[in-house]
Design a protein around this motif. Sequence first.
Motif, PDB file in Angstrom:
ATOM      1  N   ALA A 134       0.813  -1.221   0.000  1.00 16.01           N
ATOM      2  CA  ALA A 134       0.000   0.000   0.000  1.00 16.01           C
ATOM      3  C   ALA A 134       0.847   1.272   0.000  1.00 16.01           C
ATOM      4  O   ALA A 134       0.488   2.265  -0.633  1.00 16.01           O
ATOM      5  CB  ALA A 134      -0.931  -0.001   1.217  1.00 16.01           C
ATOM      6  N   GLY A 135       1.985   1.245   0.700  1.00 16.77           N
ATOM      7  CA  GLY A 135       2.737   2.483   0.913  1.00 16.77           C
ATOM      8  C   GLY A 135       3.754   2.816  -0.169  1.00 16.77           C
ATOM      9  O   GLY A 135       4.256   3.942  -0.224  1.00 16.77           O
ATOM     10  N   CYS A 136       4.071   1.860  -1.031  1.00 15.70           N
ATOM     11  CA  CYS A 136       5.117   2.112  -2.035  1.00 15.70           C
ATOM     12  C   CYS A 136       4.533   2.716  -3.312  1.00 15.70           C
ATOM     13  O   CYS A 136       3.344   2.581  -3.598  1.00 15.70           O
ATOM     14  CB  CYS A 136       5.820   0.805  -2.402  1.00 15.70           C
ATOM     15  SG  CYS A 136       6.897   0.209  -1.106  1.00 15.70           S
ATOM     16  N   ASP A 137       5.425   3.329  -4.086  1.00 19.32           N
ATOM     17  CA  ASP A 137       5.052   3.812  -5.421  1.00 19.32           C
ATOM     18  C   ASP A 137       5.406   2.776  -6.486  1.00 19.32           C
ATOM     19  O   ASP A 137       4.762   2.705  -7.523  1.00 19.32           O
ATOM     20  CB  ASP A 137       5.788   5.119  -5.711  1.00 19.32           C
ATOM     21  CG  ASP A 137       5.451   6.189  -4.674  1.00 19.32           C
ATOM     22  OD1 ASP A 137       4.312   6.671  -4.714  1.00 19.32           O
ATOM     23  OD2 ASP A 137       6.310   6.497  -3.823  1.00 19.32           O
ATOM     24  N   PHE A 138       6.465   1.981  -6.189  1.00 22.45           N
ATOM     25  CA  PHE A 138       6.924   0.965  -7.148  1.00 22.45           C
ATOM     26  C   PHE A 138       7.255  -0.325  -6.405  1.00 22.45           C
ATOM     27  O   PHE A 138       7.666  -0.297  -5.240  1.00 22.45           O
ATOM     28  CB  PHE A 138       8.195   1.435  -7.866  1.00 22.45           C
ATOM     29  CG  PHE A 138       8.000   2.647  -8.720  1.00 22.45           C
ATOM     30  CD1 PHE A 138       7.463   2.558  -9.999  1.00 22.45           C
ATOM     31  CD2 PHE A 138       8.369   3.909  -8.241  1.00 22.45           C
ATOM     32  CE1 PHE A 138       7.295   3.686 -10.787  1.00 22.45           C
ATOM     33  CE2 PHE A 138       8.198   5.046  -9.022  1.00 22.45           C
ATOM     34  CZ  PHE A 138       7.658   4.934 -10.302  1.00 22.45           C
ATOM     35  N   TYR A 139       7.091  -1.430  -7.124  1.00 21.17           N
ATOM     36  CA  TYR A 139       7.429  -2.732  -6.554  1.00 21.17           C
ATOM     37  C   TYR A 139       8.469  -3.399  -7.462  1.00 21.17           C
ATOM     38  O   TYR A 139       8.279  -3.462  -8.681  1.00 21.17           O
ATOM     39  CB  TYR A 139       6.164  -3.604  -6.456  1.00 21.17           C
ATOM     40  CG  TYR A 139       6.426  -4.885  -5.717  1.00 21.17           C
ATOM     41  CD1 TYR A 139       6.311  -4.935  -4.332  1.00 21.17           C
ATOM     42  CD2 TYR A 139       6.857  -6.024  -6.392  1.00 21.17           C
ATOM     43  CE1 TYR A 139       6.608  -6.096  -3.645  1.00 21.17           C
ATOM     44  CE2 TYR A 139       7.155  -7.183  -5.711  1.00 21.17           C
ATOM     45  CZ  TYR A 139       7.029  -7.212  -4.334  1.00 21.17           C
ATOM     46  OH  TYR A 139       7.333  -8.363  -3.646  1.00 21.17           O
ATOM     47  N   VAL A 140       9.537  -3.920  -6.881  1.00 15.78           N
ATOM     48  CA  VAL A 140      10.657  -4.434  -7.695  1.00 15.78           C
ATOM     49  C   VAL A 140      10.675  -5.964  -7.697  1.00 15.78           C
ATOM     50  O   VAL A 140      10.672  -6.595  -6.633  1.00 15.78           O
ATOM     51  CB  VAL A 140      11.993  -3.895  -7.128  1.00 15.78           C
ATOM     52  CG1 VAL A 140      13.159  -4.367  -7.987  1.00 15.78           C
ATOM     53  CG2 VAL A 140      11.964  -2.369  -7.071  1.00 15.78           C
ATOM     54  N   MET A 141      10.698  -6.559  -8.866  1.00 20.08           N
ATOM     55  CA  MET A 141      10.667  -8.024  -8.982  1.00 20.08           C
ATOM     56  C   MET A 141      11.580  -8.493 -10.116  1.00 20.08           C
ATOM     57  O   MET A 141      11.118  -8.806 -11.219  1.00 20.08           O
ATOM     58  CB  MET A 141       9.215  -8.450  -9.244  1.00 20.08           C
ATOM     59  CG  MET A 141       8.836  -9.728  -8.541  1.00 20.08           C
ATOM     60  SD  MET A 141       7.050  -9.863  -8.392  1.00 20.08           S
ATOM     61  CE  MET A 141       6.913 -11.620  -8.104  1.00 20.08           C
ATOM     62  N   PRO A 142      12.898  -8.545  -9.838  1.00 20.36           N
ATOM     63  CA  PRO A 142      13.836  -8.889 -10.920  1.00 20.36           C
ATOM     64  C   PRO A 142      14.069 -10.400 -11.035  1.00 20.36           C
ATOM     65  O   PRO A 142      15.210 -10.859 -11.057  1.00 20.36           O
ATOM     66  CB  PRO A 142      15.119  -8.182 -10.457  1.00 20.36           C
ATOM     67  CG  PRO A 142      15.029  -8.172  -8.963  1.00 20.36           C
ATOM     68  CD  PRO A 142      13.578  -8.233  -8.582  1.00 20.36           C
ATOM     69  N   SER A 143      12.998 -11.181 -11.120  1.00 22.22           N
ATOM     70  CA  SER A 143      13.139 -12.640 -10.997  1.00 22.22           C
ATOM     71  C   SER A 143      13.954 -13.269 -12.117  1.00 22.22           C
ATOM     72  O   SER A 143      13.838 -12.901 -13.281  1.00 22.22           O
ATOM     73  CB  SER A 143      11.759 -13.288 -10.991  1.00 22.22           C
ATOM     74  OG  SER A 143      10.989 -12.807  -9.927  1.00 22.22           O
TER      75      SER A 143
END
Length: 497
Positions: free
Chosen positions: A377-386
Amino acid sequence: MKKLRIMLVASEAVPFAKTGGLADVAGALPKALKELGHDVRIVMPRYGSINPHQYNLKSLPRPLGVPMGILGEQWCAVLEGKLPNSHVPIYFLEHILHYGRQALYNDANGVGFLDNDNRFIFLSRASLQLCKMLHFAPDIVHANDWHTSVVPLLLNTLYRYDPNFQHTASILTVHNMQYQGLFYKGAMDVLGIDWKHFNMHELEWHDHVNFLKGGICHATLWNTVSQGYAEEIQTSQYGYGLEGVARHHASTLRGIINGIDYTTWNPETDKHITAHYSETHLSGKHTCKRTLQRIFGLPERDNVPVFGIISRLVDQKGIDVLAESMTGIMSYDIQFVMLGTGESWAHDYFSHCTTVWPEKFGCYIGYDEALAHQIEAGCDFYVMPSRFEPCGLNQLYSLRYGTLPIIRSTGGLKDTVENFHEKRGTGTGFCFDDLNAHALYNTIGWAVYTWYNNPTAYKTMQKNAMKKRFTWEDSARKYLEMYDEAIVLKRTELHAP
Ligand code: ADP
Ligand code: GLC
C-alpha cells in the motif's frame, strides 16, 4: 456441467502452513471451485506448527493405514476441518514422526530433511488411501509440485485396477520446476512400485529417483501457473534439466495463470493498512506511504518515490542482481524498503545496507503478513527482478494497490505486466529482458525519471493497474476446462483396445 469430485493434494495451504505461493493457490483455488458448484476437498500434513484447536479440527473416528513399501504399513490419524470462510473440507494427516516438526521442509540451516522422500511418499499415498476410506471416488486427483507428484504415478500403477479410482484422471500443477524431489533410488522400495518404472522415461534421473519427472510422465494432464512459463520450461534456461521431458510431454501441458484473493488484497478494505483508497480516491495511499516511512525509520517525505520488495531472498528472485546494483540504485533520490527471508548472505548484505544508506534503505529480515500489506500500500513501485517466475503473486497485489511493478520479463510476470509505452501513455509497469545489474539499474532509473518528470503518465498507469483483475473465478474456470479434458482422455484410455 456435471458436478465434479476433486481431491486436491498439497504440502501447504493458507492459512494453515505457508512457505510460498503454493499455499496461496491451495487455499484459494478450492474455494473458487466450490463456489462454481463442485465437490472439492483438500488433503495436507498436520505440521507441528498447525494448532488443531485454533482451527477447530476434529479427528475422524478411524485411523488411516498407509502402505509404505518395504517400511510396511504406517498409520496416521486424520483431522478434519474447513478452509476458513468456506465449506471446503480439508483433511490433515497426523503423524508425529513425519510431520511433528515445526518446519515444513528444511532444517534450521535451510537443508532439506533427510526423510523428505518418505514424508512425501506418505502424503501422496495417504491421499489415495483417504479417498478410499471416505468412499470418495474422485473424478480428479490434483497434485501440486514435487511433494505430491508421485500421485499420478501411483494411480497408474498400484491403484490402476482399484474400483475407487476407475474413472479418476490425474492433474499435476508445477509451481516451480527448480525443486524436483531428487532422492536416492532406494525410494523405489518405499513407493512399492515395480522397479521397471525406474527408467529414463519415467522416474530415473542420473541414477536417482526424480519425483517431479515421474509426475510429469504419468499425469493425465499437467500445467504450470502461467502460459509463459509453460513455454519457458521447454528450454534449457528454465527446464532445470527436465526441458527434454517437458518437450516430450508438451501435448499434455497447459498454462493457467493464478488468481489472487481480492477480499484480502484490496486497498479499499485491507485491515492491515492505515488508510483505505481506490483508483478514484488515492489520498489514502499517501497516508500509507507516511506510515511505511515511519515503520522503516526513513525520512517522512511525500516528494520521493518509495520502492519495495517482499520476497524469499533466494536465487530465483534475482536478489543477487539487486545486491549488485544497490550502489547504483541508491544514487537516485529514492527510498527503498525490503521484507524477506532466505539465504544468509542476503540477510547480512541487506542488513548492512541499512547502515550504509540509513536515510534511503530500510530492511526487515523476517516473515510478516501485515507488513507485506503495508509495503504494497505504501510504495510507489514494486521491484521483482526474478530469474524465473512461474506465476508470481506480488506483482498482482502491486497492480491492485497502484504500486507499479518493475519486472524482469519472464514467466507469469511477462504475462501480467504490460510495459510502459511512453508515446501511447499505456502500460502498467516497467519491464526489462536481460537479468543483469545494469538493466535493473536502468529500468529503475526509467521509473524514477517518470515519477519525477511525467506524473501524468505515472497516474494514468496507476489507474490502469488498479483496474486489472486476475480473479480465482477466472482461473478456476480454466482448471475446470482442463479437468474436463483430462476426464475425456481418461475415458478414451479406458476404452482403448
Ligand atoms: P514464491 O511462491 O515463489 O515465493 P509468489 O510471488 O508466488 O512467490 O508468492 C510469494 C507469497 O509469499 C506472496 O504472498 C508474498 O507476499 C509472500 N511472502 C514472501 N515473503 C514474505 C515475507 N517475508 N513476509 C510476508 N509475506 C511474504
Ligand atoms: C511458486 C512460484 C511462484 C508462483 C507460486 C504459486 O512458488 O515460484 O511464481 O506464483 O508457486 O503458483
